[in-house]
Design a protein around this motif. Structure first.
Motif, PDB file in Angstrom:
ATOM      1  N   ILE A  34       0.858  -1.190   0.000  1.00 17.22           N
ATOM      2  CA  ILE A  34       0.000   0.000   0.000  1.00 17.22           C
ATOM      3  C   ILE A  34       0.888   1.231   0.000  1.00 17.22           C
ATOM      4  CG2 ILE A  34      -1.653   1.363   1.349  1.00 17.22           C
ATOM      5  CD1 ILE A  34      -2.773  -1.244   2.437  1.00 17.22           C
ATOM      6  N   TYR A  35       0.538   2.171  -0.849  1.00 12.33           N
ATOM      7  CA  TYR A  35       1.230   3.459  -0.861  1.00 12.33           C
ATOM      8  C   TYR A  35       0.243   4.547  -0.476  1.00 12.33           C
ATOM      9  CZ  TYR A  35       4.604   0.862  -3.724  1.00 12.33           C
ATOM     10  OH  TYR A  35       5.503  -0.064  -4.202  1.00 12.33           O
ATOM     11  N   LEU A  36       0.739   5.637   0.086  1.00 12.90           N
ATOM     12  CA  LEU A  36      -0.145   6.744   0.427  1.00 12.90           C
ATOM     13  C   LEU A  36       0.688   7.969   0.789  1.00 12.90           C
ATOM     14  CD1 LEU A  36       0.152   6.993   3.792  1.00 12.90           C
ATOM     15  CD2 LEU A  36      -1.279   4.977   3.691  1.00 12.90           C
ATOM     16  N   THR A  37      -0.001   9.098   0.933  1.00 14.82           N
ATOM     17  CA  THR A  37       0.644  10.292   1.455  1.00 14.82           C
ATOM     18  C   THR A  37      -0.122  10.723   2.696  1.00 14.82           C
ATOM     19  OG1 THR A  37       1.270  10.993  -0.764  1.00 14.82           O
ATOM     20  CG2 THR A  37       1.314  12.664   0.938  1.00 14.82           C
ATOM     21  N   ALA A  38       0.601  11.065   3.739  1.00 15.18           N
ATOM     22  CA  ALA A  38      -0.046  11.568   4.953  1.00 15.18           C
ATOM     23  C   ALA A  38       0.642  12.863   5.370  1.00 15.18           C
ATOM     24  CB  ALA A  38       0.034  10.539   6.073  1.00 15.18           C
ATOM     25  N   THR A  39      -0.168  13.865   5.737  1.00 17.87           N
ATOM     26  CA  THR A  39       0.402  15.130   6.203  1.00 17.87           C
ATOM     27  C   THR A  39      -0.006  15.344   7.655  1.00 17.87           C
ATOM     28  OG1 THR A  39      -1.543  16.268   5.339  1.00 17.87           O
ATOM     29  CG2 THR A  39       0.404  16.232   3.950  1.00 17.87           C
ATOM     30  N   PRO A  44       4.909  16.514  15.770  1.00 16.96           N
ATOM     31  CA  PRO A  44       5.583  15.359  15.153  1.00 16.96           C
ATOM     32  C   PRO A  44       5.042  14.057  15.743  1.00 16.96           C
ATOM     33  CG  PRO A  44       7.183  17.040  15.701  1.00 16.96           C
ATOM     34  CD  PRO A  44       5.873  17.503  16.261  1.00 16.96           C
ATOM     35  N   ASP A  45       4.910  13.074  14.870  1.00 17.44           N
ATOM     36  CA  ASP A  45       4.256  11.832  15.283  1.00 17.44           C
ATOM     37  C   ASP A  45       4.945  10.667  14.604  1.00 17.44           C
ATOM     38  OD1 ASP A  45       0.672  11.237  15.777  1.00 17.44           O
ATOM     39  OD2 ASP A  45       2.434  10.037  16.310  1.00 17.44           O
ATOM     40  N   ARG A  46       4.477   9.478  14.863  1.00 19.02           N
ATOM     41  CA  ARG A  46       5.035   8.292  14.204  1.00 19.02           C
ATOM     42  C   ARG A  46       3.910   7.333  13.828  1.00 19.02           C
ATOM     43  NH1 ARG A  46       8.041   5.274  18.063  1.00 19.02           N
ATOM     44  NH2 ARG A  46       6.598   6.247  19.528  1.00 19.02           N
ATOM     45  N   LEU A  47       3.995   6.817  12.631  1.00 18.65           N
ATOM     46  CA  LEU A  47       3.100   5.729  12.237  1.00 18.65           C
ATOM     47  C   LEU A  47       3.669   4.466  12.854  1.00 18.65           C
ATOM     48  CD1 LEU A  47       0.716   4.634  10.516  1.00 18.65           C
ATOM     49  CD2 LEU A  47       2.384   4.295   8.675  1.00 18.65           C
ATOM     50  N   ILE A  48       2.904   3.827  13.726  1.00 16.10           N
ATOM     51  CA  ILE A  48       3.460   2.662  14.420  1.00 16.10           C
ATOM     52  C   ILE A  48       2.765   1.366  14.053  1.00 16.10           C
ATOM     53  CG2 ILE A  48       4.346   3.978  16.378  1.00 16.10           C
ATOM     54  CD1 ILE A  48       1.816   3.194  17.912  1.00 16.10           C
ATOM     55  N   PRO A  79       8.352   8.035  10.694  1.00 15.96           N
ATOM     56  CA  PRO A  79       8.099   9.365  11.260  1.00 15.96           C
ATOM     57  C   PRO A  79       7.243  10.235  10.348  1.00 15.96           C
ATOM     58  CG  PRO A  79      10.299   9.274  10.332  1.00 15.96           C
ATOM     59  CD  PRO A  79       9.707   7.892  10.176  1.00 15.96           C
ATOM     60  N   ILE A  80       6.524  11.152  10.995  1.00 15.64           N
ATOM     61  CA  ILE A  80       5.765  12.142  10.243  1.00 15.64           C
ATOM     62  C   ILE A  80       5.750  13.417  11.063  1.00 15.64           C
ATOM     63  CG2 ILE A  80       3.559  11.379  11.246  1.00 15.64           C
ATOM     64  CD1 ILE A  80       2.201  12.224   8.645  1.00 15.64           C
ATOM     65  N   SER A  81       5.841  14.560  10.404  1.00 16.59           N
ATOM     66  CA  SER A  81       5.798  15.835  11.121  1.00 16.59           C
ATOM     67  C   SER A  81       5.280  16.882  10.151  1.00 16.59           C
ATOM     68  CB  SER A  81       7.197  16.216  11.618  1.00 16.59           C
ATOM     69  OG  SER A  81       8.015  16.555  10.518  1.00 16.59           O
ATOM     70  N   PRO A  82       4.968  18.070  10.660  1.00 18.88           N
ATOM     71  CA  PRO A  82       4.472  19.114   9.754  1.00 18.88           C
ATOM     72  C   PRO A  82       5.445  19.423   8.620  1.00 18.88           C
ATOM     73  CG  PRO A  82       4.000  19.707  12.001  1.00 18.88           C
ATOM     74  CD  PRO A  82       4.835  18.471  12.064  1.00 18.88           C
ATOM     75  N   THR A  83       6.734  19.298   8.874  1.00 19.15           N
ATOM     76  CA  THR A  83       7.694  19.607   7.820  1.00 19.15           C
ATOM     77  C   THR A  83       8.076  18.388   6.994  1.00 19.15           C
ATOM     78  OG1 THR A  83       9.411  19.324   9.471  1.00 19.15           O
ATOM     79  CG2 THR A  83       8.749  21.590   8.969  1.00 19.15           C
ATOM     80  N   LEU A 112      -8.616   0.829   5.413  1.00 21.84           N
ATOM     81  CA  LEU A 112      -7.300   0.722   6.034  1.00 21.84           C
ATOM     82  C   LEU A 112      -7.333   1.532   7.330  1.00 21.84           C
ATOM     83  CD1 LEU A 112      -4.138   0.124   5.817  1.00 21.84           C
ATOM     84  CD2 LEU A 112      -3.998   2.345   4.667  1.00 21.84           C
ATOM     85  N   THR A 113      -6.800   0.967   8.401  1.00 16.90           N
ATOM     86  CA  THR A 113      -6.675   1.712   9.656  1.00 16.90           C
ATOM     87  C   THR A 113      -5.208   1.934   9.933  1.00 16.90           C
ATOM     88  OG1 THR A 113      -8.675   0.645  10.534  1.00 16.90           O
ATOM     89  CG2 THR A 113      -7.208   1.714  12.111  1.00 16.90           C
ATOM     90  N   LEU A 114      -4.817   3.192  10.022  1.00 20.12           N
ATOM     91  CA  LEU A 114      -3.437   3.542  10.361  1.00 20.12           C
ATOM     92  C   LEU A 114      -3.391   3.907  11.840  1.00 20.12           C
ATOM     93  CD1 LEU A 114      -2.734   5.817   7.273  1.00 20.12           C
ATOM     94  CD2 LEU A 114      -1.814   3.535   7.654  1.00 20.12           C
ATOM     95  N   VAL A 115      -2.340   3.467  12.519  1.00 19.93           N
ATOM     96  CA  VAL A 115      -2.213   3.754  13.943  1.00 19.93           C
ATOM     97  C   VAL A 115      -1.006   4.654  14.174  1.00 19.93           C
ATOM     98  CG1 VAL A 115      -2.016   2.770  16.242  1.00 19.93           C
ATOM     99  CG2 VAL A 115      -3.165   1.469  14.423  1.00 19.93           C
ATOM    100  N   PHE A 116      -1.261   5.842  14.714  1.00 19.36           N
ATOM    101  CA  PHE A 116      -0.191   6.789  15.004  1.00 19.36           C
ATOM    102  C   PHE A 116       0.009   6.867  16.510  1.00 19.36           C
ATOM    103  CE2 PHE A 116       0.729   8.640  10.885  1.00 19.36           C
ATOM    104  CZ  PHE A 116      -0.394   8.304  10.140  1.00 19.36           C
ATOM    105  N   ALA A 117       1.270   7.072  16.903  1.00 16.18           N
ATOM    106  CA  ALA A 117       1.595   7.093  18.335  1.00 16.18           C
ATOM    107  C   ALA A 117       0.835   8.170  19.074  1.00 16.18           C
ATOM    108  CB  ALA A 117       3.101   7.270  18.513  1.00 16.18           C
ATOM    109  N   GLN A 118       0.732   9.373  18.515  1.00 17.04           N
ATOM    110  CA  GLN A 118       0.030  10.474  19.170  1.00 17.04           C
ATOM    111  C   GLN A 118      -1.404  10.584  18.695  1.00 17.04           C
ATOM    112  OE1 GLN A 118       1.750  12.067  21.470  1.00 17.04           O
ATOM    113  NE2 GLN A 118       3.674  11.090  20.888  1.00 17.04           N
TER     114      GLN A 118
END
Lengths: 133, 210
Positions: A34-39, A44-48, A79-83, A112-118
């Motif tokens: 699976i490919y995707l874009t997340a903003t 700052p957060d993490r896809l876990i 990792p994911i963050s605003p920048t 699809l369910t994505l789980v982020f740490a925050q």
């Protein structure tokens, strides 16, 4: 428990965090990926992790440059963050579907369910298509 | 090799007659041609042998047999890939489709073909919608493992199973990634890079099929 107590309890519960992560263009090339874009608008957060009903499990793979080429490594978090938006695309980091329980055909859609740490759990819809969205 | 040497005249100031130099050059050229041409043909043959390509008998999405002879008369743009391919195949096939769209009427001279390197999973029923999703022009071909192995060998394709899990269907196929442009008579015109973007690919095709 009487009604007043219940009401107070409900009010005391923390309000859900404003959803700061948005997922766009989740797609699969009819393969176990699976490919995707997340903003991320917030902190700052993490896809876990991730899960879907069409596969037993989803693994996170990070693409790293190594000696003239890129290699994929299974990782516990991306990792994911605003920048730094999370860009999963052919040739790079991706979600790998393990134990697909159905054949993915162009045009299929699945949740699809994505789980982020925050940010917690974020839902998205994956479209199966030749390439991109 | 026949050759003529113009003698240096010992008499200063004397110039050879106007026509004399040219016939000798002509003789040299002809003689050289007679000797060198066969030599060049032999060398050219050695460099291109063994030829890429060859006969095949495969199965299309609707279940009918398709041989190399059935596809003569047009250029073929052949890609070896498979449907469970996570990135290289979808991006290559997408660029091929976009490149052909850029060619306008010239595109009718080129038949894009996907030959699977995963005949076990890529049955005609699987391959047909996959190919169609990229372009109505694209035909997907599969076949018996032996027939696929034959055509892979003829095109010098590298393809190897890489297991990704315990269950039987849990594998990917590592494979070489090249676009083969074949002439209407079946001979190889060029191998084009599979990571070429549509504008570049369209230019390469236009140059060769016009």
């Amino acid at each position: 428990m009487n009604r007043t107590a219940l009401l107070l309890l409900a009010l005391a519960a923390p309000l859900p965090a404003r959803a700061s992560i948005s997922v766009t263009g989740a797609w699969s090339p009819a393969a176990d990926v699976i490919y995707l874009t997340a903003t991320d608008d917030g902190t700052p957060d993490r896809l876990i992790g991730a899960r879907t009903e069409v596969a037993e499990a989803i693994e996170l793979y990070e693409s790293r440059e190594a000696g003239g080429g890129t290699r994929l490594h299974p990782v516990a978090a991306l990792p994911i963050s605003p920048t730094e938006p999370l860009r999963l695309a052919p040739g790079g980091s991706r979600l790998r579907l393990v134990g697909l329980n159905q054949r993915l055909r162009p045009g299929d859609r699945f949740p699809l369910t994505l789980v982020f740490a925050q940010a917690g759990e974020i839902e998205a819809e994956v479209i199966v298509g030749p390439v991109g969205r | 090799m026949a050759s003529t040497r113009r003698k240096r005249t010992s008499r200063p100031g004397r110039r050879p007659a106007a026509g004399r130099g040219r016939p000798s050059l002509l003789l040299i050229g002809l003689a050289a041609g007679f000797v060198l041409l066969p030599a060049l043909l032999w060398l050219g043959d050695a460099v291109t042998r063994p030829a890429i390509g060859g006969p095949f008998s495969l199965v299309a999405g609707d279940g009918r047999t398709v041989t190399d002879r059935d596809l003569r008369g047009r250029f073929l743009l052949i890609y070896f890939g498979y449907t469970n391919c996570p990135d290289v195949c979808p991006t290559t096939l997408a660029e091929v489709s976009a490149a052909l769209d850029r060619l306008g009427p010239l595109a009718d001279r080129v038949q894009p073909v996907l030959i699977t390197v995963d005949p076990e999973r890529d049955t005609p029923a699987v391959l047909a919608p996959y190919a169609a999703a990229f372009s109505p022009r694209l035909i997907g071909l599969t076949g018996s493992p032996a027939a696929i192995a034959d055509v892979e060998r003829e095109y010098r394709v590298y393809a190897a199973i890489r297991r990704t899990g315990g269950r039987p269907g849990a594998y990917s196929v590592d494979h070489s990634s090249v676009l083969y442009l074949m002439a209407p008579d079946g001979g190889l015109v060029a191998q084009l890079p599979a990571d070429a973007k549509a504008p570049v690919l369209a230019a390469e095709l236009r140059r060769r099929i016009s």
